[in-house]
Design a protein around this motif. Structure first.
Motif, PDB file in Angstrom:
ATOM      1  N   TYR A   1      45.438  36.392  43.746  1.00  9.51           N
ATOM      2  CA  TYR A   1      44.878  37.718  43.481  1.00  9.51           C
ATOM      3  C   TYR A   1      46.005  38.739  43.360  1.00  9.51           C
ATOM      4  O   TYR A   1      47.059  38.614  44.008  1.00  9.51           O
TER       5      TYR A   1
ATOM      6  N   VAL B   1      40.906  38.815  36.500  1.00  9.73           N
ATOM      7  CA  VAL B   1      41.798  39.977  36.457  1.00  9.73           C
ATOM      8  C   VAL B   1      41.231  40.925  35.407  1.00  9.73           C
ATOM      9  O   VAL B   1      40.888  40.508  34.300  1.00  9.73           O
TER      10      VAL B   1
ATOM     11  N   VAL C   1      42.631  52.741  35.041  1.00  5.29           N
ATOM     12  CA  VAL C   1      42.822  51.302  35.028  1.00  5.29           C
ATOM     13  C   VAL C   1      41.862  50.583  34.093  1.00  5.29           C
ATOM     14  O   VAL C   1      42.216  49.569  33.480  1.00  5.29           O
ATOM     15  N   SER C   2      40.645  51.064  33.944  1.00  6.75           N
ATOM     16  CA  SER C   2      39.649  50.411  33.087  1.00  6.75           C
ATOM     17  C   SER C   2      39.318  51.254  31.856  1.00  6.75           C
ATOM     18  O   SER C   2      38.219  51.162  31.310  1.00  6.75           O
TER      19      SER C   2
ATOM     20  N   LEU D   1      33.300  48.972  36.809  1.00  9.38           N
ATOM     21  CA  LEU D   1      33.723  48.114  37.906  1.00  9.38           C
ATOM     22  C   LEU D   1      32.723  48.196  39.057  1.00  9.38           C
ATOM     23  O   LEU D   1      32.131  49.248  39.301  1.00  9.38           O
TER      24      LEU D   1
ATOM     25  N   SER E   1      41.633  40.047  40.157  1.00  7.63           N
ATOM     26  CA  SER E   1      41.994  41.309  40.786  1.00  7.63           C
ATOM     27  C   SER E   1      41.381  41.323  42.177  1.00  7.63           C
ATOM     28  O   SER E   1      40.345  40.695  42.424  1.00  7.63           O
ATOM     29  N   ASP E   2      42.002  42.060  43.075  1.00  4.60           N
ATOM     30  CA  ASP E   2      41.618  41.961  44.482  1.00  4.60           C
ATOM     31  C   ASP E   2      40.560  42.997  44.853  1.00  4.60           C
ATOM     32  O   ASP E   2      40.850  44.030  45.456  1.00  4.60           O
ATOM     33  N   TYR E   3      39.307  42.716  44.473  1.00  7.60           N
ATOM     34  CA  TYR E   3      38.165  43.507  44.939  1.00  7.60           C
ATOM     35  C   TYR E   3      36.918  42.649  44.810  1.00  7.60           C
ATOM     36  O   TYR E   3      36.997  41.466  44.486  1.00  7.60           O
TER      37      TYR E   3
ATOM     38  N   LEU F   1      44.364  45.701  41.960  1.00  7.21           N
ATOM     39  CA  LEU F   1      43.591  46.060  40.772  1.00  7.21           C
ATOM     40  C   LEU F   1      44.476  46.584  39.647  1.00  7.21           C
ATOM     41  O   LEU F   1      44.271  46.240  38.484  1.00  7.21           O
ATOM     42  N   ASP F   2      45.450  47.410  39.976  1.00 10.30           N
ATOM     43  CA  ASP F   2      46.373  47.896  38.953  1.00 10.30           C
ATOM     44  C   ASP F   2      47.791  47.453  39.286  1.00 10.30           C
ATOM     45  O   ASP F   2      48.744  48.234  39.254  1.00 10.30           O
TER      46      ASP F   2
END
Length: 385
Positions: A178, A207, A21-22, A86, A150-152, A181-182
């Motif tokens: 939100y 995001v 994802v990152s 992250l 993003s939801d974290y 995350l992905d």
């Protein structure tokens, strides 16, 4: 006895995801780290020994970070790790780092409110990016701000502070959404639809990763005027803009201590070396610059300490200062975070940024927001408290 005394070189761990994802931003962390190690080794290493990296790719999975951190510390004979991006990955390895008394050099912006004797935090905390950005958005675009993330933990905490700032300065949050995350394209398409319905003056986005790339593409597809209603971010820098397409990102805003177009001798050398090593088409960014600068800080500290022992090396690091590409870099001994020079840039058609505002001097980190004044106008002051 320092375990490196049995080895030819200084063995260190490199723990960045070049996939997942990152993958875009963490690849930039990896490139900056690799360039700095190459430079140090070419110049003779540290105390006559080369730095010997052991590299793993966790693939963006928290369990992968945890497992590879354990392998580096328990099996590979490593005491120092450069890694994580992250906050979720940093949190995943923290207990392992502390249990093995290792030292994590963490080169990513984050939400603050953390302290560990086993971590050195080498990028911006919220007082070094969000505070100036809030003033910039309110003064340049207007008082109605829509927040997405993003939801974290990092987006939730950063957005909470942005909300407090905007409301303290007389602005209004007109929406907050939100996404996972992905999250897939449909999730981000609905996010853009909600933004259009609210018609804000600007969007503040936390995001990240592939989700951010989807969001920016969909924002462009929706035909929203980016120069009048930009997305403002703490993360969307030159490398990720290249991945999205510069023509889809012009007009958007970034708060950062580093932009490739910063005029300094140190930055000119960094950009030239980076291009020579990784190709003319690959830009530098806040991600590669911070990872690069922290390795040079590490080398100076190691030169003084003569050991990778976390306590002695960490203490030596507190006394170092380096002329980094983004400006002078030095640790604040009270918090183990670094002084940085905040800035705000507006994306151009070529994928670079026009630097619209930059602090006149480095700003002290305040990761706990204990001394930072919410009511101050940071565009006028831009000064350490």
């Amino acid at each position: 006895m320092d375990r490196t005394s049995r080895d030819q070189g200084w063995r260190v761990g490199i723990l960045f995801s070049r996939s997942g994802v990152s993958g875009v931003t963490e690849s930039e962390h990896f490139f900056g780290t690799a360039l700095a190690i190459d430079e140090i080794n070419t110049a003779g290493g540290v105390l006559g020994r080369p730095i010997e990296p052991i590299c793993y790719d966790p693939g963006g999975e928290n369990e992968g970070y945890r497992a590879f951190a354990r392998r580096l510390l328990a099996e590979d004979g490593v005491e120092v790790i450069f890694g994580c991006s992250l906050s979720a990955s940093r949190k995943a390895v923290l207990s392992t780092i502390e249990r093995h008394n290792g030292l994590l050099w963490y080169p990513s912006i984050y939400e603050g409110f953390e302290y560990s004797e086993n971590v050195l935090y080498t990028s911006a905390t919220l007082n070094q990016n969000v505070f100036a950005l809030a003033d910039f958005l309110l003064q340049e675009y207007g008082p109605r701000i829509f927040i997405v993330g993003s939801d974290y933990i990092y987006p939730r905490e950063s957005n909470r502070v942005m909300r407090d700032l905007v409301e303290a300065k007389g602005g209004e949050i007109v929406g907050e959404l939100y996404a996972p995350l992905d999250g897939d394209e449909d999730v981000h398409r609905e996010m853009v639809a909600e933004i259009r319905r609210a018609d804000p003056d600007a969007v503040f986005s936390t995001v990240v990763g592939r989700g951010a790339e989807r969001l920016y593409r969909l924002y462009a597809d929706a035909g929203i005027d980016r120069r009048r209603q930009p997305i403002a971010s703490l993360t969307m820098s030159e490398g990720q803009i290249r991945a999205i397409g510069p023509q889809l990102c012009s007009g958007h805003v970034l708060a950062s201590h580093y932009f490739q177009r910063i005029e300094s001798e140190e930055n000119r050398r960094f950009v030239s070396a980076f291009r020579q090593r990784f190709g003319e088409e690959r830009p530098t960014s806040m991600w590669s610059e911070t990872a690069y600068a922290q390795v040079h800080l590490f080398a100076q500290a190691l030169e003084e300490a003569g050991t990778l022992d976390s306590e002695r090396l960490g203490a030596a690091a507190m006394r170092q200062r380096v002329a980094a590409p983004g400006g002078e870099l030095a640790f604040d001994g009270d918090t183990r975070h670094v002084w940085l020079t905040p800035g705000v840039g507006v994306a151009r058609d070529d994928g670079q940024f026009d630097v619209a505002w930059r602090s006149r001097r480095p700003v002290r980190p305040d990761p706990y927001l204990a001394a930072t004044r919410f009511e101050a106008n940071w565009l006028e002051e831009g000064l350490a408290s």
